[in-house]
Design a protein around this motif. Structure first.
Motif, short mmCIF file in Angstrom:
data_model
loop_
_atom_site.label_atom_id
_atom_site.label_comp_id
_atom_site.label_asym_id
_atom_site.label_seq_id
_atom_site.Cartn_x
_atom_site.Cartn_y
_atom_site.Cartn_z
N ALA A 37 -14.61 -6.00 -9.70
CA ALA A 37 -13.27 -6.60 -9.71
C ALA A 37 -12.85 -7.00 -8.29
O ALA A 37 -12.26 -8.07 -8.09
N LEU A 38 -13.17 -6.18 -7.32
CA LEU A 38 -12.85 -6.50 -5.94
C LEU A 38 -13.68 -7.69 -5.45
O LEU A 38 -13.16 -8.62 -4.82
N GLU A 39 -14.97 -7.66 -5.76
CA GLU A 39 -15.85 -8.75 -5.34
C GLU A 39 -15.43 -10.08 -5.99
O GLU A 39 -15.50 -11.14 -5.37
N LYS A 40 -14.97 -10.01 -7.24
CA LYS A 40 -14.50 -11.20 -7.94
C LYS A 40 -13.25 -11.77 -7.24
O LYS A 40 -13.12 -12.99 -7.05
N ALA A 41 -12.33 -10.87 -6.87
CA ALA A 41 -11.12 -11.32 -6.18
C ALA A 41 -11.45 -11.95 -4.84
O ALA A 41 -10.88 -12.98 -4.46
N VAL A 42 -12.39 -11.37 -4.12
CA VAL A 42 -12.82 -11.93 -2.84
C VAL A 42 -13.39 -13.33 -3.05
O VAL A 42 -13.08 -14.27 -2.30
N ALA A 43 -14.21 -13.49 -4.08
CA ALA A 43 -14.81 -14.80 -4.37
C ALA A 43 -13.74 -15.82 -4.72
O ALA A 43 -13.81 -16.99 -4.29
N GLU A 44 -12.74 -15.41 -5.49
CA GLU A 44 -11.68 -16.33 -5.91
C GLU A 44 -10.88 -16.82 -4.70
O GLU A 44 -10.59 -18.01 -4.58
N ILE A 85 -9.29 -12.99 4.21
CA ILE A 85 -9.50 -13.08 2.77
C ILE A 85 -9.24 -11.72 2.12
O ILE A 85 -8.62 -11.61 1.06
N GLY A 86 -9.71 -10.66 2.78
CA GLY A 86 -9.52 -9.32 2.24
C GLY A 86 -8.07 -8.94 2.09
O GLY A 86 -7.69 -8.21 1.17
N ALA A 87 -7.22 -9.43 2.98
CA ALA A 87 -5.79 -9.15 2.88
C ALA A 87 -5.20 -9.72 1.59
O ALA A 87 -4.24 -9.17 1.05
N TRP A 88 -5.76 -10.82 1.11
CA TRP A 88 -5.34 -11.40 -0.16
C TRP A 88 -5.97 -10.69 -1.35
O TRP A 88 -5.33 -10.47 -2.37
N ALA A 89 -7.25 -10.33 -1.23
CA ALA A 89 -8.01 -9.84 -2.38
C ALA A 89 -7.73 -8.38 -2.72
O ALA A 89 -7.83 -7.99 -3.89
N SER A 90 -7.40 -7.57 -1.73
CA SER A 90 -7.25 -6.13 -1.98
C SER A 90 -5.84 -5.75 -2.40
O SER A 90 -4.88 -6.01 -1.67
N LYS A 91 -5.73 -5.12 -3.55
CA LYS A 91 -4.46 -4.53 -4.00
C LYS A 91 -4.44 -3.10 -3.48
O LYS A 91 -4.59 -2.14 -4.24
N GLN A 92 -4.26 -2.96 -2.20
CA GLN A 92 -4.48 -1.71 -1.49
C GLN A 92 -3.72 -0.54 -2.10
O GLN A 92 -2.55 -0.65 -2.44
N SER A 93 -4.42 0.58 -2.23
CA SER A 93 -3.88 1.86 -2.73
C SER A 93 -3.68 1.90 -4.23
O SER A 93 -3.23 2.93 -4.75
N SER A 113 0.84 -1.19 0.00
CA SER A 113 0.00 0.00 0.00
C SER A 113 0.88 1.24 0.00
O SER A 113 2.10 1.17 0.17
N GLN A 114 0.24 2.40 -0.17
CA GLN A 114 1.01 3.64 -0.17
C GLN A 114 1.74 3.85 1.15
O GLN A 114 2.93 4.16 1.17
N LYS A 115 1.05 3.67 2.26
CA LYS A 115 1.72 3.87 3.55
C LYS A 115 2.79 2.82 3.79
O LYS A 115 3.84 3.13 4.36
N GLY A 116 2.54 1.59 3.33
CA GLY A 116 3.55 0.55 3.48
C GLY A 116 4.82 0.89 2.73
O GLY A 116 5.93 0.76 3.26
#
Length: 206
Positions: free
Chosen positions: A141-148, A125-133, A73-76
């Motif tokens: 696209a986010l919901e699809k990643a969560v489902a995957e 799961i969200g930690a995997w699915a979100s390409k944060q920032s 992420s940006q802060k990371g």
């Protein structure tokens, strides 16, 4: 005694800041309507441009103040690049503020794994699915990643992503501020030359 129950002895009797922070946080936990651990986190990018956002404090001790995030992420990226950060807690119900700043280190894998295991399954799961920032072309696209990732980790434990871990701010200054009448506020700063140094306590003009 003030309206929030703070007395002068709160400042004069404490010779290191973590005990006083713990006392204030405990009192905030009983008075704040939402998250008493919510804190503004300030970082700076490679061009010297500052950024600030709210995060949740997940732990603190004499070693420092810990929070977790996506390192991509940006802060990371900014923290990994500069290795410095600052925080500001504001507990409006108590009319108190705590500011701190210092060097930053990455928590150990064991610490990150232990905290990650306590998170709700959906958050893992969200930690995997979100390409944060990064730009998101649409909510689908986010919901699809969560489902995957939900399907991938339908059974068993969800491992911690390598890009998700924690930071520890090792403060060299911690300032406690308390509202007083006529803007004659109390300000006490604990400061030290390095994260390993001894604390000096200084009363500041408001």
């Amino acid at each position: 005694m003030s309206e929030s129950g703070l007395t002068t002895s709160d400042f004069t009797e404490e010779h290191e800041p973590f005990a006083l922070f713990g006392k204030w946080l405990k009192e905030a936990e009983t008075s704040e309507l939402n998250d008493p651990t919510a804190v503004a986190l300030a970082t700076v990018d490679d061009h010297g441009m500052p950024n600030v956002r709210m995060v949740l404090l997940k732990g603190y001790d004499a070693q420092g103040f810990v929070f977790y995030t996506n390192f991509e992420s940006q802060k990371g990226r900014e923290i990994l690049g500069q290795k410095k950060a600052a925080m500001c807690f504001h507990w409006k119900s108590l009319r108190r503020q705590v500011r701190l700043r210092g060097e930053v280190e990455v928590v150990t894998d064991a610490e990150a794994d232990a905290y990650y295991a306590t998170r709700p399954r959906g958050s893992r799961i969200g930690a995997w699915a979100s390409k944060q920032s990064r730009p998101l072309e649409g909510r689908f696209a986010l919901e699809k990643a969560v489902a995957e990732f939900t399907a991938r980790y339908a059974i068993g434990e969800i491992p911690r992503p390598a890009h998700w871990s924690g930071f520890r701010i090792k403060p060299v200054s911690i300032e406690f501020w308390h509202d007083r009448p006529f803007r004659l506020h109390d300000r006490i700063e604990f400061r030290r030359p390095s994260p390993e140094g001894a604390w000096e306590k200084v009363r500041m003009y408001p």
